[in-house]
Design a protein around this motif. Structure first.
Motif, PDB file in Angstrom:
ATOM      1  N   UNK A 133      12.622 -26.458 -31.531  1.00  0.00           N
ATOM      2  CA  UNK A 133      13.280 -25.810 -32.673  1.00  0.00           C
ATOM      3  C   UNK A 133      13.011 -24.309 -32.706  1.00  0.00           C
ATOM      4  N   UNK A 134      13.798 -23.604 -33.475  1.00  0.00           N
ATOM      5  CA  UNK A 134      13.606 -22.177 -33.759  1.00  0.00           C
ATOM      6  C   UNK A 134      13.631 -21.323 -32.497  1.00  0.00           C
ATOM      7  N   UNK A 157       5.910  -9.177 -33.899  1.00  0.00           N
ATOM      8  CA  UNK A 157       5.307 -10.473 -34.180  1.00  0.00           C
ATOM      9  C   UNK A 157       5.151 -11.302 -32.915  1.00  0.00           C
ATOM     10  N   UNK A 158       4.471 -12.430 -33.058  1.00  0.00           N
ATOM     11  CA  UNK A 158       4.249 -13.326 -31.926  1.00  0.00           C
ATOM     12  C   UNK A 158       5.456 -14.243 -31.730  1.00  0.00           C
ATOM     13  N   UNK A 159       5.886 -14.396 -30.455  1.00  0.00           N
ATOM     14  CA  UNK A 159       6.942 -15.318 -30.055  1.00  0.00           C
ATOM     15  C   UNK A 159       6.479 -16.065 -28.799  1.00  0.00           C
ATOM     16  N   UNK A 160       6.975 -17.296 -28.658  1.00  0.00           N
ATOM     17  CA  UNK A 160       6.715 -18.059 -27.440  1.00  0.00           C
ATOM     18  C   UNK A 160       7.804 -17.748 -26.419  1.00  0.00           C
ATOM     19  N   UNK A 161       7.416 -17.322 -25.228  1.00  0.00           N
ATOM     20  CA  UNK A 161       8.359 -16.938 -24.178  1.00  0.00           C
ATOM     21  C   UNK A 161       8.316 -17.981 -23.049  1.00  0.00           C
ATOM     22  N   UNK A 205      22.398  -5.591 -24.805  1.00  0.00           N
ATOM     23  CA  UNK A 205      21.944  -6.980 -24.689  1.00  0.00           C
ATOM     24  C   UNK A 205      22.737  -7.886 -25.622  1.00  0.00           C
ATOM     25  N   UNK A 206      22.753  -9.152 -25.285  1.00  0.00           N
ATOM     26  CA  UNK A 206      23.434 -10.165 -26.082  1.00  0.00           C
ATOM     27  C   UNK A 206      22.395 -11.114 -26.657  1.00  0.00           C
ATOM     28  N   UNK A 207      22.506 -11.423 -27.932  1.00  0.00           N
ATOM     29  CA  UNK A 207      21.528 -12.257 -28.628  1.00  0.00           C
ATOM     30  C   UNK A 207      22.271 -13.420 -29.279  1.00  0.00           C
ATOM     31  N   UNK A 208      21.760 -14.603 -29.106  1.00  0.00           N
ATOM     32  CA  UNK A 208      22.386 -15.787 -29.713  1.00  0.00           C
ATOM     33  C   UNK A 208      21.318 -16.851 -29.950  1.00  0.00           C
ATOM     34  N   UNK A 209      21.577 -17.647 -30.996  1.00  0.00           N
ATOM     35  CA  UNK A 209      20.654 -18.725 -31.349  1.00  0.00           C
ATOM     36  C   UNK A 209      21.085 -20.007 -30.629  1.00  0.00           C
ATOM     37  N   UNK A 210      20.191 -20.629 -29.886  1.00  0.00           N
ATOM     38  CA  UNK A 210      20.452 -21.886 -29.180  1.00  0.00           C
ATOM     39  C   UNK A 210      19.204 -22.758 -29.272  1.00  0.00           C
ATOM     40  N   UNK A 227       9.291 -20.360 -37.280  1.00  0.00           N
ATOM     41  CA  UNK A 227      10.012 -20.976 -38.399  1.00  0.00           C
ATOM     42  C   UNK A 227      11.467 -20.545 -38.340  1.00  0.00           C
ATOM     43  N   UNK A 228      12.297 -21.235 -39.080  1.00  0.00           N
ATOM     44  CA  UNK A 228      13.719 -20.905 -39.116  1.00  0.00           C
ATOM     45  C   UNK A 228      13.925 -19.518 -39.718  1.00  0.00           C
ATOM     46  N   UNK A 229      13.163 -19.248 -40.744  1.00  0.00           N
ATOM     47  CA  UNK A 229      13.266 -17.937 -41.384  1.00  0.00           C
ATOM     48  C   UNK A 229      12.895 -16.827 -40.402  1.00  0.00           C
ATOM     49  N   UNK A 230      11.875 -17.065 -39.565  1.00  0.00           N
ATOM     50  CA  UNK A 230      11.446 -16.069 -38.602  1.00  0.00           C
ATOM     51  C   UNK A 230      12.520 -15.823 -37.546  1.00  0.00           C
ATOM     52  N   UNK A 231      13.225 -16.872 -37.159  1.00  0.00           N
ATOM     53  CA  UNK A 231      14.332 -16.702 -36.211  1.00  0.00           C
ATOM     54  C   UNK A 231      15.421 -15.817 -36.808  1.00  0.00           C
ATOM     55  N   UNK A 232      15.779 -16.054 -38.061  1.00  0.00           N
ATOM     56  CA  UNK A 232      16.818 -15.251 -38.720  1.00  0.00           C
ATOM     57  C   UNK A 232      16.397 -13.784 -38.805  1.00  0.00           C
TER      58      UNK A 232
END
Length: 602
Positions: free
Chosen positions: A327-328, A271-275, A316-321, A347-352
């Motif tokens: 947001x998201x 999917x598309x993500x902003x980097x 790799x290490x993954x964490x939500x910040x 969206x929040x759901x997409x982050x999860x």
């Protein structure tokens, strides 16, 4: 129908019925060919002989007509010559004094009327024409026709008439009877053909009725699914009207609506993500991210040809910040190049979903690496690999839903389940289900042998024998509540085990269970266990199924009993435990397994 995953027996039933129909049509086609050949052969032979005889009768009739004409001609000429002689020799005294006699003309006309041929339609034969011409020539020459000539013609005529009558009688009595008999034989062949066809079609009646019953069940289930889809459509329209603008992810839209579920494999997540950029400006860029072979990549677009490596997800290490008040967002740290990737979803759901997918793929890849290491270090690694291949072949689908390639095993029942169903099995307790990972956990050799001797098809033939099971079986994306209800009914309540028609008592059932353990028949062991047999029951000689299986060296039967609550410390009438029996028969594999089980109880 196969795609629904609800009617596994229907394609088999349709296939068997179609095969039977094909065999029937082939059989009837062969019968029809034989019938045609037989009728043609019989009728051709007999009809040709009959027609040949009929032509002989026709030729004989023509010859008879010729002899008749010869005789008539000779007789008339003889009468004419006789009448002329009598006319010359008659005197007046005699004419007036003699008694009246019939005129020769009267006799002549009478004979002509007797041999009249107006009623016959037969043409003159060459023979009759030749004789008649000979007699007429003699008459023209002035020779009188003698009585001998007339008698000779009459004799030939009578002989020919006798031969003709004999030939006609033989034709009517023999050939016509044979022809009638041939027609009856042909009718018998036709009757046999249709009788065989009737019996063949009658033999398919049960198969056709089974298919009709299955089709009725299919129609009911399809109607129910149609109603569910219609209700889901109404709920979807209602939810779309009240949905917030920022909640536009497909999972957010479909969440809570029965019958609609967006399910994507984590290993295929994209999917598309902003980097966030690494330069001075640290600009945000929209890129297409996707997972492949346990690694994360990105490209400029969904169809972009360039392939930019991001990180190996295992290390790799993954964490939500939350970054820059955006947001998201979440962060992925790559220790290989000490780089930190800051990514933003929509969206929040997409982050999860992204965090869950990245962690799940990393975990699965790590498990696969550990499994490969374990197999390479094992002494019997090659044998175990073959066993695991057989287990996967016997369990190509989850035993409780249509999910493919299940990775979790219920070792005490010899089946494999998917990760969603395995969580429900764990909640039932080890007395019902003992769940193990196919790739991570270590397996005892006897457990491997038990798994290789069973499988989901054999297991479901007993635990899902009732047709109601196919109607209530959950789909691959069913929620946990639906799975829990079905699995509890199947394994705890044993709702779908068919016990109708069983008149045996518990004692008889336990006796049958002991005999199955003695013969190491895993299918009979499973049936008796599902119907309520006790794994710690005692036979008439005081031995339990575990003692009997140990004495017979039945490794699979022993493993099934001990994994389903069998007491390994129970003693028989001689005071021996299963381990003591294994030592007496010098079975090292059973000794090792029983020693391991007894050590766990200490």
């Amino acid at each position: 129908i196969n795609h629904l995953g609800l009617f596994d027996e229907l394609p088999k039933c349709v296939n068997s019925c179609c095969t039977a129909l094909s065999d029937t049509f082939k059989f009837m086609a062969n019968c029809l060919d034989n019938l045609q050949m037989s009728v043609e052969e019989i009728l051709a032979k007999d009809m040709s002989e009959t027609i040949e005889k009929a032509f002989l009768v026709y030729a004989s009739a023509k010859d008879l007509k010729g002899y008749q004409e010869c005789y008539e001609t000779a007789l008339m000429l003889y009468l004419d010559s006789t009448s002329q002689t009598r006319t010359k020799s008659n005197s007046p005294s005699r004419r007036y004094g003699a008694s009246p006699k019939r005129s020769h003309r009267t006799v002549k006309s009478t004979m002509k009327s007797m041999f009249s041929t107006k009623s016959t339609k037969l043409t003159k034969s060459p023979l009759s024409t030749k004789v008649s011409q000979s007699v007429e020539d003699d008459a023209k020459a002035g020779h009188q026709t003698s009585v001998t000539v007339v008698a000779d013609c009459r004799e030939k005529y009578e002989l020919q008439r006798y031969e003709h009558v004999k030939l006609v009688d033989d034709f009517l009595k023999s050939k016509m009877v044979e022809l009638t008999e041939t027609c009856v034989a042909a009718f018998t062949f036709v009757q046999s053909f249709f009788k065989q066809g009737f019996h063949e079609c009658q033999s398919l009646e049960n198969s056709v009725m089974d298919i009709r019953n299955y089709i009725g069940i299919c129609r009911d289930v399809i109607q129910k699914k149609t109603n569910v889809i219609k209700m889901a459509e109404k709920e979807l329209k209602k939810k779309l009207k009240n949905l917030a603008f920022e909640t536009h992810d497909m999972d957010d839209v479909c969440e809570g609506i029965p019958g609609i579920r967006a399910r994507v494999d984590d290993s295929e997540k994209g999917g598309y993500l902003n980097k966030k950029g690494q330069g001075i400006r640290k600009a945000w860029q929209r890129r297409w991210f996707y997972i492949k072979d346990g690694d994360l990549y990105y490209s400029r677009g969904k169809r972009g040809l360039e392939k930019n490596f991001v990180a190996n997800l295992v290390i790799s290490n993954i964490k939500e910040v939350q970054v820059d008040d955006r947001p998201y967002t979440f962060v992925l740290n790559n220790p290989q190049n000490s780089r930190e990737y800051v990514l933003q979803a929509e969206s929040k759901r997409e982050v999860e979903l992204w965090v869950k997918a990245l962690r799940s793929v990393a975990e699965n890849k790590l498990y696969a690496m550990n499994a490969d290491d374990r197999n390479s270090e094992s002494k019997n690694g090659e044998d175990n690999a073959q066993s695991f291949k057989l287990i996967k072949k016997l369990n190509s689908h989850c035993a409780d839903c249509p999910s493919e390639n299940p990775e979790w095993a219920v070792i005490n029942l010899g089946i494999c389940v998917c990760i969603s169903c395995s969580g429900v099995h764990r909640s039932l307790g080890v007395q019902i289900s003992q769940v193990r990972s196919i790739r991570l956990d270590s397996w005892a050799p006897s457990t491997l042998k038990l798994m290789c001797s069973m499988g989901s098809e054999l297991f479901n033939s007993v635990y899902e024998e009732s047709r109601q099971a196919s109607l209530e079986k959950p789909s691959a994306d069913a929620p946990e509540a639906v799975r829990r209800k079905y699995i509890t009914s199947k394994y705890v309540d044993r709702k779908y085990v068919v016990t109708s028609g069983m008149k045996r008592s518990i004692a008889d059932l336990n006796h049958k269970f002991v005999q199955a353990c003695k013969n190491n028949a895993t299918d009979e062991i499973l049936k008796c266990f599902a119907q309520g047999a006790n794994v710690n029951c005692e036979a008439q000689d005081g031995c339990s199924p575990i003692h009997v299986a140990t004495a017979e060296g039945a490794e699979e039967a022993l493993e099934f009993c001990v994994l389903n609550g069998g007491d390994v410390r129970k003693k028989d009438k001689d005071g021996r435990t299963p381990l003591a029996i294994a030592k007496d028969i010098s079975n090292s594999r059973l000794q090792e397994r029983l020693t391991e089980l007894e050590d766990k109880l200490i």
